[in-house]
Design an enzyme around this catalytic site. Structure first.
Site, PDB file in Angstrom:
ATOM      1  N   GLU A 114      83.408  10.522 -47.337  1.00 46.56           N
ATOM      2  CA  GLU A 114      82.136   9.850 -47.607  1.00 46.56           C
ATOM      3  C   GLU A 114      81.656   8.987 -46.444  1.00 46.56           C
ATOM      4  OE1 GLU A 114      81.711   9.244 -52.410  1.00 46.56           O
ATOM      5  OE2 GLU A 114      82.658   7.648 -51.257  1.00 46.56           O
ATOM      6  N   GLU A 144      87.277  47.890 -25.643  1.00 45.83           N
ATOM      7  CA  GLU A 144      85.943  47.291 -25.774  1.00 45.83           C
ATOM      8  C   GLU A 144      85.700  46.185 -24.751  1.00 45.83           C
ATOM      9  OE1 GLU A 144      84.561  47.715 -30.377  1.00 45.83           O
ATOM     10  OE2 GLU A 144      85.974  46.094 -29.939  1.00 45.83           O
ATOM     11  N   THR A 156      84.183  -0.013 -57.534  1.00 44.64           N
ATOM     12  CA  THR A 156      85.288  -0.760 -58.153  1.00 44.64           C
ATOM     13  C   THR A 156      86.368  -1.148 -57.142  1.00 44.64           C
ATOM     14  OG1 THR A 156      86.202   1.385 -58.829  1.00 44.64           O
ATOM     15  CG2 THR A 156      85.005   0.120 -60.500  1.00 44.64           C
ATOM     16  N   GLY A 157      86.310  -0.604 -55.912  1.00 46.99           N
ATOM     17  CA  GLY A 157      87.265  -1.042 -54.892  1.00 46.99           C
ATOM     18  C   GLY A 157      88.345  -0.028 -54.556  1.00 46.99           C
TER      19      GLY A 157
END
Length: 570
Positions: A309, A69, A283-284
């Site tokens: 994030e 091909e 909350t850290g």
């Protein structure tokens, strides 16, 4: 004849493709044909080419790539981006690329078709470089013009037999069929080994998977395995658990927070353990992760930080606000961030990417922040399965891992959104402590296998010089934190000062009484001494009087001659 051949054990040829040699237990069957089947874009040609490149470059086994091909020039350009210099290998006679053009109309006009010409051409290419490996890409083009199924079956068997007689390790690529693995449904029965490649898209997320359908004369992995096509070629990741045979270290490493180390009997985490830090938003969790990363880098250990994030720049900036400067460690090559949205890849591709990054960077510590974001690209069961395999891999490599997990407000503390707490060696929880109109942070250790640890809650403070843990106070209304704790501390200081003043006053009064008592006792002792002296004086006087009186009597008696002797004449 080598020992393996003499014993009749199937010889294998290493592919050099990371992961594939492991799940095939040593590579493809040596001297036999292997069929690689897949739909368009699944990676068949790349896998076959990489098999040849590694063979010629790493195992001294030259190879022939016969394409039906793509031309040799097209193939060279296509694999150049993966670091494969096909042109150089061709010039060094390590690889021979041959493009065979087949015109269907010519076959239809003559009505004749056999592989004799192909065998001659292929045999010449093999002999020219003394090839040990052969690739035919793809078999559909070769047989697409044969309407007669009987001739097709005969020629297929003839091709596979010719390759076996030639003694070359061959890969033949083929397109997926509808009701069968291949279009013709025969190749999979003739081949000694059949590998199926699949490129599937689920909810707009693509994943590539590999499965070994059969392997004559050898055991092999039977599951589906995700694989990744990256800038270094193909890497296959075994899905099955690596087993619970890893060695457990007794060494301890610091958390980066002295008072948190104290909560772990003063020594921190076990090296090579997995740590889960869960808590609600804000909350850290990331701050604890960054502190741990900084501590490891300060000990000249490499840290690989997977962020789902925030970007690398955002994390570095945010941590500077609490006195944690990560940039110097990034510049030194000790800290590396891999930041991406979970929706960029499917779960299996994420897992493969993580494996590849770990293999490349060789870290001592790995951080995933947060793992709950992976739920956006899979179910809870799928995420747990992926993380289980990752944890097994990290433990096998003796890498200490910290995972952060987001929990929603109001949920039970002893519950994680992806349900992997049972897999963790250490589980810490950061929680909000609300009292007196304030919202403060608290940290507790729910479990830590194999070590003594504190069962107390510590108030968690983010200061401009890092993280501090403070003792919390229990008041009549419960745990006291923040200003309520400060007020309680002030009351205790005042009470302590008052108590100290009262003790000083009592101490002075007691000292005065002691001195007074000592003075009184001294006076009494002096009076007694005086009386004793007077008594001695009187006694002496009495003794002197009696003595004088006796002497006086003797004197009087002498004068009276009361004691003179009288003599008489007889």
């Amino acid at each position: 004849m080598n020992k393996t051949q003499a014993e009749g054990v199937l010889e294998k040829a290493l592919t050099g493709i990371k992961g594939l040699d492991e799940i095939t237990n040593g590579g493809l069957p040596k001297g036999r044909p292997t069929l690689v089947v897949g739909s368009a874009g699944s990676g068949k040609t790349l896998l076959a080419m990489e098999f040849l490149v590694h063979g010629s470059r790493d195992y001294n086994e030259p190879g022939v790539f016969m394409a039906f091909e793509e031309t040799g020039e097209e193939l060279t350009k296509n694999v150049k981006s993966l670091g494969f210099d096909l042109k150089k290998l061709t010039e060094e006679k390590k690889i021979s690329v041959d493009y065979v053009y087949i015109e269907r109309s010519e076959i239809e006009e003559t009505g004749e078709y056999d592989l004799s010409g192909l065998f001659i051409r292929l045999g010449t290419a093999i002999d020219s470089i003394k090839a040990k490996r052969v690739v035919l890409d793809t078999i559909e083009v070769l047989f697409a013009s044969l309407p007669n199924e009987a001739i097709l079956r005969a020629e297929l068997r003839r091709l596979f037999r010719w390759l076996k007689d030639k003694g070359v390790t061959a890969i033949i690529t083929g397109e997926r069929g509808t009701a069968t693995l291949t279009r013709h449904g025969l190749e999979e029965y003739v081949a000694d080994c059949v590998i199926v490649l699949d490129h599937r898209v689920t909810e707009q997320l693509s994943t590539r998977r590999l499965r070994i359908v059969k392997y004559r004369g050898s055991s092999h992995g039977t599951n589906e395995y995700p694989f990744l096509i990256g800038d270094l070629g193909i890497s296959v990741l075994p899905v099955t658990s690596l087993g619970l045979k890893h060695a457990a270290s007794k060494d301890r490493i610091p958390t980066g927070i002295p008072r948190l180390d104290a909560m772990f009997a003063g020594k921190g985490y076990y090296r090579g353990s997995t740590v889960l830090l869960s808590g609600t938003a804000g909350t850290g969790k990331s701050s604890v992760a960054a502190t741990f990363a900084k501590s490891a880098c300060e000990r000249k250990k490499r840290v690989l930080y997977f962020a789902f994030e925030e970007s690398e720049s955002q994390i570095v900036r945010n941590m500077e606000s609490i006195g944690i400067d990560l940039q110097p460690f990034i510049d030194k090559g000790l800290l590396r961030f891999e930041a991406s949205r979970p929706t960029v890849f499917g779960l299996e591709t994420h897992l493969t990417t993580i494996h590849k990054a770990i293999d490349t960077f060789q870290p001592s510590v790995v951080i995933l922040d947060p793992i709950t974001n992976l739920i956006t690209v899979g179910t809870e069961h799928e995420v747990k399965s992926v993380l289980t395999r990752l944890i097994d891999y990290l433990k096998t490599e003796h890498i200490t891992a910290l995972f952060t997990s987001l929990t929603r407000g109001g949920e039970s503390l002893e519950q994680t959104e992806v349900g992997i707490s049972s897999l963790m060696d250490t589980w810490m929880v950061l929680r909000d402590l609300e009292s007196s109109g304030e919202r403060n942070r608290g940290l507790m250790i729910l479990k830590s296998r194999g070590m003594a640890h504190s069962n107390q809650i510590r108030e968690f403070l983010l200061t401009d010089h890092g993280i501090e843990l403070q003792d919390v106070y229990l008041g009549s209304s419960g745990v006291l934190t923040g200003s309520a704790r400060a007020a309680q501390e002030a009351k205790e200081r005042m009470a302590e000062a008052e108590t100290k003043g009262e003790l000083d006053r009592k101490r002075r009064e007691l000292e005065r009484k002691r001195l007074l008592a000592e003075a009184q006792m001294a006076a009494i002792r002096a009076a007694i001494d005086a009386d004793e002296e007077e008594m001695k004086k009187i006694a002496q006087q009495e003794e002197n009087r009696k003595k004088a009186q006796g002497e006086q009597r003797e004197e009087i008696a002498h004068r009276r001659k009361a004691n003179m002797e009288v003599s008489y004449d007889r």
